[in-house]
Design a protein around this motif. Structure first.
Motif, mmCIF file in Angstrom:
data_model
loop_
_atom_site.group_PDB
_atom_site.id
_atom_site.type_symbol
_atom_site.label_atom_id
_atom_site.label_comp_id
_atom_site.label_asym_id
_atom_site.label_seq_id
_atom_site.Cartn_x
_atom_site.Cartn_y
_atom_site.Cartn_z
ATOM 1 N N GLU A 28 2.428 27.205 42.851
ATOM 2 C CA GLU A 28 2.089 26.407 41.670
ATOM 3 C C GLU A 28 2.833 25.081 41.721
ATOM 4 O OE1 GLU A 28 2.762 26.447 36.827
ATOM 5 O OE2 GLU A 28 2.745 28.354 37.914
ATOM 6 N N ILE A 29 2.124 24.002 41.451
ATOM 7 C CA ILE A 29 2.750 22.685 41.384
ATOM 8 C C ILE A 29 3.055 22.382 39.920
ATOM 9 C CG2 ILE A 29 2.512 20.230 41.886
ATOM 10 C CD1 ILE A 29 2.737 22.056 44.353
ATOM 11 N N PHE A 30 4.323 22.420 39.584
ATOM 12 C CA PHE A 30 4.764 22.183 38.210
ATOM 13 C C PHE A 30 4.643 20.700 37.852
ATOM 14 C CE2 PHE A 30 8.113 21.118 35.154
ATOM 15 C CZ PHE A 30 7.847 22.020 34.136
ATOM 16 N N GLY A 31 5.078 19.835 38.772
ATOM 17 C CA GLY A 31 5.035 18.401 38.509
ATOM 18 C C GLY A 31 4.852 17.613 39.782
ATOM 19 N N LEU A 32 4.221 16.452 39.661
ATOM 20 C CA LEU A 32 4.043 15.514 40.765
ATOM 21 C C LEU A 32 4.614 14.169 40.354
ATOM 22 C CD1 LEU A 32 0.299 16.192 41.746
ATOM 23 C CD2 LEU A 32 2.331 16.966 42.998
ATOM 24 N N ALA A 33 5.141 13.442 41.346
ATOM 25 C CA ALA A 33 5.604 12.078 41.102
ATOM 26 C C ALA A 33 5.217 11.209 42.282
ATOM 27 C CB ALA A 33 7.118 12.033 40.891
ATOM 28 N N ALA A 34 4.813 9.986 41.990
ATOM 29 C CA ALA A 34 4.426 9.052 43.040
ATOM 30 C C ALA A 34 4.710 7.635 42.565
ATOM 31 C CB ALA A 34 2.953 9.219 43.389
ATOM 32 N N ASN A 35 4.519 6.694 43.467
ATOM 33 C CA ASN A 35 4.756 5.300 43.120
ATOM 34 C C ASN A 35 3.508 4.639 42.553
ATOM 35 O OD1 ASN A 35 6.159 2.788 42.981
ATOM 36 N ND2 ASN A 35 5.172 2.167 44.882
ATOM 37 N N SER A 36 2.425 4.593 43.363
ATOM 38 C CA SER A 36 1.307 3.764 42.903
ATOM 39 C C SER A 36 -0.073 4.186 43.390
ATOM 40 C CB SER A 36 1.541 2.311 43.343
ATOM 41 O OG SER A 36 1.626 2.226 44.762
ATOM 42 N N ARG A 37 -0.196 5.183 44.227
ATOM 43 C CA ARG A 37 -1.502 5.513 44.837
ATOM 44 C C ARG A 37 -2.313 6.394 43.883
ATOM 45 N NH1 ARG A 37 -0.620 7.687 50.739
ATOM 46 N NH2 ARG A 37 -2.867 7.294 50.833
ATOM 47 N N VAL A 38 -3.001 5.729 42.963
ATOM 48 C CA VAL A 38 -3.687 6.424 41.870
ATOM 49 C C VAL A 38 -4.815 7.313 42.389
ATOM 50 C CG1 VAL A 38 -5.072 6.096 39.789
ATOM 51 C CG2 VAL A 38 -3.046 4.671 40.186
ATOM 52 N N ASP A 39 -5.617 6.828 43.346
ATOM 53 C CA ASP A 39 -6.738 7.628 43.833
ATOM 54 C C ASP A 39 -6.259 8.944 44.433
ATOM 55 O OD1 ASP A 39 -8.560 5.734 43.039
ATOM 56 O OD2 ASP A 39 -8.731 4.789 45.012
ATOM 57 N N VAL A 40 -5.185 8.875 45.223
ATOM 58 C CA VAL A 40 -4.646 10.099 45.822
ATOM 59 C C VAL A 40 -4.101 11.022 44.738
ATOM 60 C CG1 VAL A 40 -2.968 11.042 47.457
ATOM 61 C CG2 VAL A 40 -4.109 8.868 47.956
ATOM 62 N N LEU A 41 -3.405 10.456 43.773
ATOM 63 C CA LEU A 41 -2.872 11.258 42.665
ATOM 64 C C LEU A 41 -3.988 11.955 41.896
ATOM 65 C CD1 LEU A 41 0.060 9.450 40.799
ATOM 66 C CD2 LEU A 41 0.008 11.788 41.661
#
Length: 383
Positions: A28-41
């Motif tokens: 299970e993925i509880f949380g994700l964090a990224a900088n700026s790649r919205v499409d991938v997110l």
């Protein structure tokens, strides 16, 4: 074995490969964090349904917020560096995997540790820039620091026999040698970013690929190994292993050497950090010795690749010297990728900042930020 994971840096190379592992084992993925790649997110959110998503870049945050607007099952969004720190500290996951690139990952590492989470660490800069802050926090909170870098994972795997680990005398830290293996200074003078981004073995992001070409990556890993495994710099030997099959090795008091081997695929060390102390089937193909042919070795050339020499000098100086080396490198690599400086300028600038001060003594997190800013300013003023 079900696990909940918070993944910081989910859209980068390590992040996407971490999700390969999570997908295979149903984590299970509880949380994700990224900088700026919205499409991938957006794709990651649709597949893994995290409860929280943090986005560092303000414009990307607004774009993601607009695209998720109205979705009943949309995750709660967190904004900026503070949002990533908040996510790292949240109760819920079994482990936080930090794959943020650069010094930006330090605050999140500390937040995860201080909140009592085991930390799977792919952000080597956390230890390079704030080594004693991170290791002191790990000891104080009684959590596990699980290395994700292939080399440090290899060493960690070789030291699982705790009795044998007490007789550790030497670490053999391997390196591929990057795209410019065997070249001398005069051959490197005209190398471009296109040349430097052609890594022979690994598929990585731009910054770490440039670091591999300069051998800065190996210098940073040497500093990280000092903090992780407690050996001084002069007992960590850099060995060029061109095929990237031996990921590192350890030597004990009787001169016996144990190495960890496998195909050059980051999903092996990622998975071991997530499943430790267990081993599970992985999405990685097995190492086929019938087709391997041979393994080749060489000595790292510190005279040509000055970033490695600078990192050794920095860890010997101690204090904030490694932080200064890292900050100068991050700024120099940024400028190189913008075609504003030459390839050899990276090593010149990193070595220059290390030589510019003593950097000794204890330090606070605020001192780390100030040293990093100083190192970046040094680079900009010495172009």
């Amino acid at each position: 074995m079900s696990k909940k994971i918070t993944l910081l840096g989910s859209t980068g190379s390590i992040g996407t490969q971490s999700l390969d592992v999570a997908r295979m084992h149903g984590y299970e993925i509880f949380g994700l964090a990224a900088n700026s790649r919205v499409d991938v997110l957006m794709d990651q959110i649709a597949e893994f349904h995290p409860r929280y998503v943090a986005v560092a870049n303000p414009e990307a945050f607004e774009t993601l917020s607009a695209r998720l607007g109205g979705q009943a099952d949309a995750p709660r969004l967190l904004k900026g560096a503070e949002g990533i720190r908040e996510l790292a500290a949240m109760d819920g996951p079994d482990v936080v995997l930090n794959a943020v690139v650069g010094i930006a990952g330090l605050a999140a590492s500390l937040a995860a540790i201080e909140s009592g989470h085991d930390l799977a660490l792919a952000n080597k800069e956390s230890l390079v820039t704030g080594g004693h802050l991170v290791t002191d926090a790990v000891r104080r909170k009684g959590v596990h620091l699980l290395p994700v870098d292939s080399e440090h994972s290899a060493i960690f795997q070789c030291l699982q026999d705790q009795h044998a680990a007490k007789r550790l005398t030497k670490i053999l830290l391997t390196a591929s040698g990057g795209p410019f293996f065997g070249m001398k200074t005069e051959q490197l003078a005209g190398k471009t970013k296109a040349d430097a981004l052609k890594h022979p073995n690994w598929n990585m992001g731009a910054k770490i690929t440039i670091d591999s070409a300069t051998l800065m990556n190996k210098g940073l890993e040497l500093i990280e190994a000092v903090w992780l495994f407690g050996l001084p710099e002069d007992r960590i030997q850099i060995v060029l292993q061109r095929e990237s099959i031996i990921h590192s090795a350890v030597q004990f008091a009787d001169n016996s050497v144990i190495a960890q081997m496998g195909v050059p695929d980051m999903r092996i060390p990622i998975q071991y950090a997530l499943t430790w102390p267990d081993r599970l089937p992985s999405p990685v193909p097995e190492l086929d010795f019938t087709t391997l042919g041979h393994l080749s070795f060489a000595v790292a050339d510190e005279e040509t690749f000055r970033c490695l020499a600078a990192c050794k000098k920095a860890i010997r100086k101690g204090g904030l010297a490694p932080c200064a080396a890292n900050g100068a490198n991050e700024e120099a690599v940024r400028l190189f990728l913008q075609d504003k400086i030459g390839f050899l300028d990276i090593g010149r600038l990193v070595e220059g900042v290390v030589d510019s001060d003593d950097f000794g003594g204890d330090y606070t997190l605020q001192d780390v930020w100030e040293c990093d800013a100083m190192a970046r300013a040094y680079v900009r003023s010495h172009l």
